[in-house]
Design a protein around this motif. Structure first.
Motif, PDB file in Angstrom:
ATOM      1  N   ALA A 110     -11.556 -10.684   4.457  1.00  0.00           N
ATOM      2  CA  ALA A 110     -12.426 -10.351   3.088  1.00  0.00           C
ATOM      3  C   ALA A 110     -11.719  -9.219   2.316  1.00  0.00           C
ATOM      4  N   THR A 111     -11.369  -8.216   2.830  1.00  0.00           N
ATOM      5  CA  THR A 111     -10.841  -7.169   2.266  1.00  0.00           C
ATOM      6  C   THR A 111      -9.787  -7.347   1.352  1.00  0.00           C
ATOM      7  N   GLY A 112      -8.623  -8.169   1.465  1.00  0.00           N
ATOM      8  CA  GLY A 112      -7.679  -8.527   0.764  1.00  0.00           C
ATOM      9  C   GLY A 112      -8.180  -9.489  -0.463  1.00  0.00           C
ATOM     10  N   THR A 113      -9.156  -9.945  -0.336  1.00  0.00           N
ATOM     11  CA  THR A 113      -9.779 -10.985  -1.341  1.00  0.00           C
ATOM     12  C   THR A 113     -10.683 -10.185  -2.440  1.00  0.00           C
ATOM     13  N   HIS A 114     -10.975  -9.005  -2.144  1.00  0.00           N
ATOM     14  CA  HIS A 114     -12.099  -8.523  -3.001  1.00  0.00           C
ATOM     15  C   HIS A 114     -11.258  -7.575  -3.879  1.00  0.00           C
ATOM     16  N   PRO A 115     -11.758  -7.849  -5.291  1.00  0.00           N
ATOM     17  CA  PRO A 115     -11.277  -7.221  -6.259  1.00  0.00           C
ATOM     18  C   PRO A 115     -10.821  -5.915  -6.417  1.00  0.00           C
ATOM     19  N   GLU A 116     -11.731  -5.210  -5.960  1.00  0.00           N
ATOM     20  CA  GLU A 116     -11.697  -3.914  -6.018  1.00  0.00           C
ATOM     21  C   GLU A 116     -10.582  -3.087  -5.012  1.00  0.00           C
ATOM     22  N   PHE A 117     -10.375  -3.801  -4.042  1.00  0.00           N
ATOM     23  CA  PHE A 117      -9.536  -3.411  -2.904  1.00  0.00           C
ATOM     24  C   PHE A 117      -7.747  -3.901  -3.260  1.00  0.00           C
ATOM     25  N   ALA A 118      -7.867  -5.086  -3.963  1.00  0.00           N
ATOM     26  CA  ALA A 118      -6.746  -5.628  -4.582  1.00  0.00           C
ATOM     27  C   ALA A 118      -6.242  -4.633  -5.768  1.00  0.00           C
ATOM     28  N   ARG A 119      -7.044  -4.321  -6.589  1.00  0.00           N
ATOM     29  CA  ARG A 119      -6.560  -3.390  -7.463  1.00  0.00           C
ATOM     30  C   ARG A 119      -6.294  -1.835  -7.216  1.00  0.00           C
ATOM     31  N   VAL A 120      -6.779  -1.441  -6.074  1.00  0.00           N
ATOM     32  CA  VAL A 120      -6.331  -0.177  -5.632  1.00  0.00           C
ATOM     33  C   VAL A 120      -5.135  -0.272  -4.974  1.00  0.00           C
ATOM     34  N   ALA A 121      -4.954  -1.464  -4.152  1.00  0.00           N
ATOM     35  CA  ALA A 121      -3.681  -1.610  -3.362  1.00  0.00           C
ATOM     36  C   ALA A 121      -2.502  -1.897  -4.393  1.00  0.00           C
ATOM     37  N   ALA A 122      -2.824  -2.450  -5.463  1.00  0.00           N
ATOM     38  CA  ALA A 122      -1.776  -2.539  -6.291  1.00  0.00           C
ATOM     39  C   ALA A 122      -1.371  -1.248  -7.021  1.00  0.00           C
ATOM     40  N   GLU A 123      -2.235  -0.506  -7.210  1.00  0.00           N
ATOM     41  CA  GLU A 123      -2.181   0.995  -7.809  1.00  0.00           C
ATOM     42  C   GLU A 123      -1.388   1.889  -6.894  1.00  0.00           C
ATOM     43  N   THR A 124      -1.692   1.895  -5.810  1.00  0.00           N
ATOM     44  CA  THR A 124      -1.023   2.729  -4.747  1.00  0.00           C
ATOM     45  C   THR A 124       0.148   1.948  -3.970  1.00  0.00           C
ATOM     46  N   GLY A 125       0.444   0.824  -4.274  1.00  0.00           N
ATOM     47  CA  GLY A 125       1.689   0.239  -3.541  1.00  0.00           C
ATOM     48  C   GLY A 125       1.341   0.167  -2.042  1.00  0.00           C
ATOM     49  N   ALA A 126       0.132   0.022  -1.973  1.00  0.00           N
ATOM     50  CA  ALA A 126      -0.277  -0.126  -0.183  1.00  0.00           C
ATOM     51  C   ALA A 126      -0.866  -1.734  -0.357  1.00  0.00           C
ATOM     52  N   THR A 127      -1.208  -2.186   1.000  1.00  0.00           N
ATOM     53  CA  THR A 127      -2.075  -3.250   1.151  1.00  0.00           C
ATOM     54  C   THR A 127      -3.388  -3.044   1.229  1.00  0.00           C
ATOM     55  N   ALA A 128      -4.225  -4.035   1.010  1.00  0.00           N
ATOM     56  CA  ALA A 128      -5.672  -4.250   1.034  1.00  0.00           C
ATOM     57  C   ALA A 128      -6.027  -3.592   2.305  1.00  0.00           C
ATOM     58  N   THR A 129      -5.583  -3.993   3.563  1.00  0.00           N
ATOM     59  CA  THR A 129      -5.849  -3.546   4.620  1.00  0.00           C
ATOM     60  C   THR A 129      -5.523  -1.817   4.726  1.00  0.00           C
ATOM     61  N   ALA A 170      -1.338   3.599   7.246  1.00  0.00           N
ATOM     62  CA  ALA A 170      -2.397   3.848   6.353  1.00  0.00           C
ATOM     63  C   ALA A 170      -2.785   5.370   6.117  1.00  0.00           C
ATOM     64  N   GLU A 171      -2.388   5.966   7.136  1.00  0.00           N
ATOM     65  CA  GLU A 171      -2.928   7.561   7.184  1.00  0.00           C
ATOM     66  C   GLU A 171      -2.038   8.213   5.985  1.00  0.00           C
ATOM     67  N   ARG A 172      -1.063   7.490   5.327  1.00  0.00           N
ATOM     68  CA  ARG A 172      -0.316   8.262   4.435  1.00  0.00           C
ATOM     69  C   ARG A 172      -0.639   7.891   2.924  1.00  0.00           C
ATOM     70  N   ILE A 173      -1.541   7.101   3.036  1.00  0.00           N
ATOM     71  CA  ILE A 173      -2.226   6.611   1.657  1.00  0.00           C
ATOM     72  C   ILE A 173      -3.322   7.557   1.211  1.00  0.00           C
ATOM     73  N   ARG A 174      -3.019   8.088   0.040  1.00  0.00           N
ATOM     74  CA  ARG A 174      -3.917   9.122  -0.499  1.00  0.00           C
ATOM     75  C   ARG A 174      -4.759   8.425  -1.561  1.00  0.00           C
ATOM     76  N   LEU A 175      -6.155   8.294  -1.653  1.00  0.00           N
ATOM     77  CA  LEU A 175      -6.957   7.753  -2.592  1.00  0.00           C
ATOM     78  C   LEU A 175      -7.366   8.983  -3.639  1.00  0.00           C
ATOM     79  N   SER A 176      -7.413   8.482  -5.052  1.00  0.00           N
ATOM     80  CA  SER A 176      -7.788   9.562  -6.097  1.00  0.00           C
ATOM     81  C   SER A 176      -9.241   9.324  -5.936  1.00  0.00           C
ATOM     82  N   ASP A 177     -10.003  10.424  -6.483  1.00  0.00           N
ATOM     83  CA  ASP A 177     -11.410  10.320  -6.701  1.00  0.00           C
ATOM     84  C   ASP A 177     -11.720   8.954  -7.296  1.00  0.00           C
ATOM     85  N   ALA A 178     -11.303   8.752  -8.326  1.00  0.00           N
ATOM     86  CA  ALA A 178     -11.549   7.348  -9.024  1.00  0.00           C
ATOM     87  C   ALA A 178     -11.414   6.242  -8.164  1.00  0.00           C
TER      88      ALA A 178
END
Length: 277
Positions: free
Chosen positions: A202-221, A253-261
Motif C-alpha cells: 500500500a505504501t508504494g501506491t500512496h501518492p504522498e509516499f510516492a511524492r516524498v520518495a521521488a523528492e528524497t531519492g529513496a523508496t516508498a518503504t 532507511a535510517e539515513r533518510i532525513r525528512l523535512s518538516d514539510a
C-alpha cells in the motif's frame, strides 16, 4: 531498554519470515540473518511461535557467538496446547517458565536480555503471567520484560506488576490503531517496537509516499520507515524480510532525513485510513 538507552542504530530486524526447514531457503535465511548483523541491525526479534522454536535455533546456529551490541529478543506465551494440539494463547506460569528454558537452550544464552509476552492470555490472571516473568527476571534468566499487542489499560495494569521495558504492537503510517499506546510509551520512556512497520503493498501506491520518495531519492518503504523514526524518539521498527535486497533497503532507511514539510504531509490524515494488508 528505554527511550534513554535505545541502541544508537534504530532499525532492527524481524526474523519471523526466515524459514528454518532444510534446503536452499534455509541457507538463504542464514545469509539474511548474517547480513542483518553486518549491516548494523542492533536488535533481532524472534519468538517461540515461529516454528515452535525453530527460528530461535536458526538464529543461534547462524549468529552464535553473538557480536557485542546485538540484542536478541524473543517472545513467549503462545503454545500448542489447544484441544487438538493447535496453537493458542497460553500464559500459564508453567508454560511460560518452560518456554523461557527452551529459549535459553535454543539461543545458547545464559540470560534473555529482552523477553516479551507475545500476547496476554485472557484466561490466566495478568498478575500470574507477569509475576512469573518477574520471578524469571529475579532468577537471572531474563533481564528486561516487554509486552506485545496491548492496550493502554493493559499496559497500565502491567506496569503496576513489573517494570515494562518495551511494547511491540502493529503500527505503521497507514495503520495507527495503536497510536494511544505509542503515546503512552513515549510518556513513560518505554521502547516501542512496531511490527508490520510498513503497510505492504500500500505504501508504494500512496501518492504522498510516492511524492516524498521521488523528492528524497529513496523508496516508498524507506520513506515509511524514516517517518516512523521521526514520529517518536522511542520508536525502533523491526521490519522483516527473507530477501537480501529488501534487508539492505530497510536498514538504509535510517539515513533518510525528512523535512518538516515532508513529515507533516505524511503525518496529515493518512493514519485515519485502514491498512489494507
Amino acid at each position: 531498554m528505554t527511550s534513554t538507552n535505545l541502541p544508537v542504530r534504530r532499525i532492527g530486524f524481524g526474523a519471523m519470515h526466515l524459514p528454518a526447514t532444510p534446503g536452499d531457503a534455509r541457507d538463504n535465511a542464514k545469509a539474511v540473518a548474517r547480513r542483518a548483523v553486518e549491516l548494523g541491525a542492533p536488535l533481532i526479534d524472534t519468538a517461540h511461535l515461529y516454528g515452535a522454536g525453530a527460528n530461535e535455533e536458526l538464529l543461534a546456529e547462524t549468529l552464535y557467538p553473538y557480536p557485542d551490541g546485538l540484542l536478541i529478543t524473543t517472545k513467549i506465551g503462545v503454545a500448542r496446547t489447544g484441544p487438538g494440539g493447535e496453537w493458542r494463547l497460553d500464559g500459564r506460569p508453567a508454560i511460560l517458565r518452560d518456554q523461557v528454558d527452551q529459549a535459553l537452550r535454543r539461543l545458547r544464552l545464559d540470560r534473555i536480555e529482552l523477553l516479551q509476552l507475545h500476547r496476554i492470555d485472557p484466561e490466566t490472571p495478568l498478575a500470574d503471567q507477569l509475576g512469573t516473568l518477574r520471578d524469571l527476571r529475579d532468577q537471572g534468566k531474563v533481564n528486561l520484560i516487554g509486552l506485545s499487542e496491548v492496550t493502554v489499560d493493559q499496559l497500565d495494569q502491567a506496569r503496576d506488576i513489573v517494570e515494562i521495558a518495551s511494547v511491540q504492537n502493529r503500527y505503521n503510517a497507514l495503520d495507527r490503531e495503536h497510536e494511544p499506546v505509542l503515546d503512552a510509551c513515549e510518556r513513560a520512556g518505554i521502547a516501542f517496537l512496531p511490527w508490520r512497520p510498513v503497510a505492504a503493498g500500500a505504501t508504494g501506491t500512496h501518492p504522498e509516499f510516492a511524492r516524498v520518495a521521488a523528492e528524497t531519492g529513496a523508496t516508498a518503504t524507506q520513506v515509511a520507515l524514516a517517518w516512523l523514526l521521526r514520529r517518536s524518539p522511542v520508536m525502533l521498527p523491526i521490519p522483516g524480510t527473507a530477501h537480501l535486497g529488501h534487508l539492505a533497503e530497510n536498514l538504509a532507511a535510517e539515513r533518510i532525513r525528512l523535512s518538516d514539510a515532508q513529515f507533516n504531509a505524511l503525518d496529515g490524515d493518512i493514519g485515519a485510513r485502514p491498512d489494507p494488508a
